[in-house]
Design a protein around this motif. Structure first.
Motif, PDB file in Angstrom:
ATOM      1  N   ALA A 135       0.993  -1.415   0.029  1.00  0.00           N
ATOM      2  CA  ALA A 135      -0.049  -0.228   0.368  1.00  0.00           C
ATOM      3  C   ALA A 135       0.893   1.137  -0.053  1.00  0.00           C
ATOM      4  O   ALA A 135       1.997   0.788   1.304  1.00  0.00           O
ATOM      5  N   LYS A 136       0.340   2.527  -0.982  1.00  0.00           N
ATOM      6  CA  LYS A 136       1.810   3.913  -0.737  1.00  0.00           C
ATOM      7  C   LYS A 136       0.975   4.221   0.457  1.00  0.00           C
ATOM      8  O   LYS A 136      -0.153   4.442   0.456  1.00  0.00           O
ATOM      9  N   GLU A 295      -4.318   1.223   2.355  1.00  0.00           N
ATOM     10  CA  GLU A 295      -4.435   2.505   1.610  1.00  0.00           C
ATOM     11  C   GLU A 295      -5.303   3.670   1.504  1.00  0.00           C
ATOM     12  O   GLU A 295      -5.230   5.540   1.738  1.00  0.00           O
TER      13      GLU A 295
END
Ligand SMILES: [Zn+2]
Ligand SMILES: [Zn+2]
Length: 340
Positions: A135-136, A295
């Motif tokens: 996930a960013k 995210e």
């Protein structure tokens, strides 16, 4: 071969060991993270004490990982070296079981990976992560702020946003610890009439600072009766491990009210059938989330200013940091800062 420092558990019930290991290479579909921070979660106990059958040893625990992508394996699209990213409890899935075919990766029934349990986690300088579990991390979050959001954060955020409660509904958060202090912030920012429930009058100002509109002291007040006075809760998100404390709030569920467990109670719950039948009340649970849920959680925190409160330790003091988490006295998440 270049080496790294990692903290591993040699066997079930074993002491943490600081070891030198070769820096792992990412295989097909995986990336390597240079770990910046890793939160310590109550569920790390599963690895430490061998409480799940799927664990093999030695094992590097840790499933609240924030880092920077350092290398990319073959077959990975959409990620770049240097990107800020992390991984939580959900460490990967098979992609072809019935759950995965329905897009429900968290309940994958064939090859579900759990970070720090079935594969090595984040108490280390480098780790390999399935790109599907990545996930960013938004730039406004520091690594030590981002890390706890990968378990404590996504679990409470996702539990609440999937609870069926609507803007203005009465939503109670049971417990004001590592999960609960995030749960209250999420509930308030989501627009619920938020109730904090914890032991002791002294926690009231803190609960209100986090955004609670009401506070119930479960020591001097009857939490079920107090919730009833407020009209009954649409949702109670239970973050505690005391089965007795969970039992004590059940009567505070309103019509169509739902108790959602995100903490695992230490004893089976007893409930009167008529409580559930008459008012269509229910009891359910919620298990963290997939990469995109993490995210969303981090993006929501970036948007609203929600942050976990943390105590920071270096990797070398992981054992002490774990004991601090276990003591229940940490305010509120313990995080290993591995690189700055
Ligand atoms: Zn966790
Ligand atoms: Zn699957």
């Amino acid at each position: 071969m270049p080496k790294m420092l990692a903290v591993q558990i040699p066997n079930a019930h074993g002491e943490f060991q600081i070891v030198e290991r070769e820096i792992p290479e990412p295989g097909f579909g995986a990336v390597r993270l240079k770990v910046q921070a890793c939160g310590i979660c109550g569920s790390d106990r599963y690895a430490k004490e061998g409480l799940r059958p799927e664990i093999t040893y030695p094992r590097v625990p840790g499933h609240e990982v924030a880092g920077v992508i350092d290398a990319i394996g073959p077959g990975v699209a959409g990620w770049e070296v240097g990107q800020h990213a992390g991984v939580g409890w959900h460490g990967g899935h098979c992609g072809y079981c019935n759950s995965c075919r329905r897009g429900d990766f968290v309940t994958c029934s064939i090859a579900r990976q759990i970070t720090g349990l079935t594969c090595d986690g984040g108490y280390t300088q480098y780790m390999v992560v399935s790109a599907a579990a990545l996930a960013k991390i938004p730039d406004v979050l520091s690594d030590t702020e981002a890390a706890p959001l990968f378990c404590a954060g996504v679990t409470t955020f996702n539990g609440l946003r999937n609870s069926g409660a609507r803007d203005g509904d009465l939503v109670a958060i049971l417990g004001l610890g590592g999960l609960g202090h995030l749960g209250v912030q999420f509930a308030a920012k989501m627009g619920f009439e938020t109730v904090g429930i914890a032991r002791g009058k002294d926690k009231e100002p803190f609960a209100r600072t986090l955004g609670a509109k009401h506070y119930i002291d479960s020591e001097s007040q009857n939490p079920a009766a107090e919730l009833e006075k407020l009209g009954g809760a649409k949702v109670i998100l239970s973050t505690v491990t005391s089965g007795k404390a969970v039992q004590a709030v059940l009567g505070g569920l309103g019509i169509n009210g739902r108790l959602i467990l995100v903490g695992n109670p230490d004893q089976p719950l007893e409930v009167q059938g008529r409580l559930l039948i008459g008012g269509r009340r229910s009891i359910s649970g919620w298990p963290s989330g997939s990469a995109i849920d993490s995210e969303d959680t981090l993006a929501f925190c970036a948007l609203t200013g929600i942050r976990p409160m943390t105590e920071i330790y270096p990797l070398e003091r992981a054992s002490e940091a774990y004991d601090r988490m276990q003591s229940g006295k940490a305010r509120f998440r313990v995080v290993l800062e591995i690189a700055k």
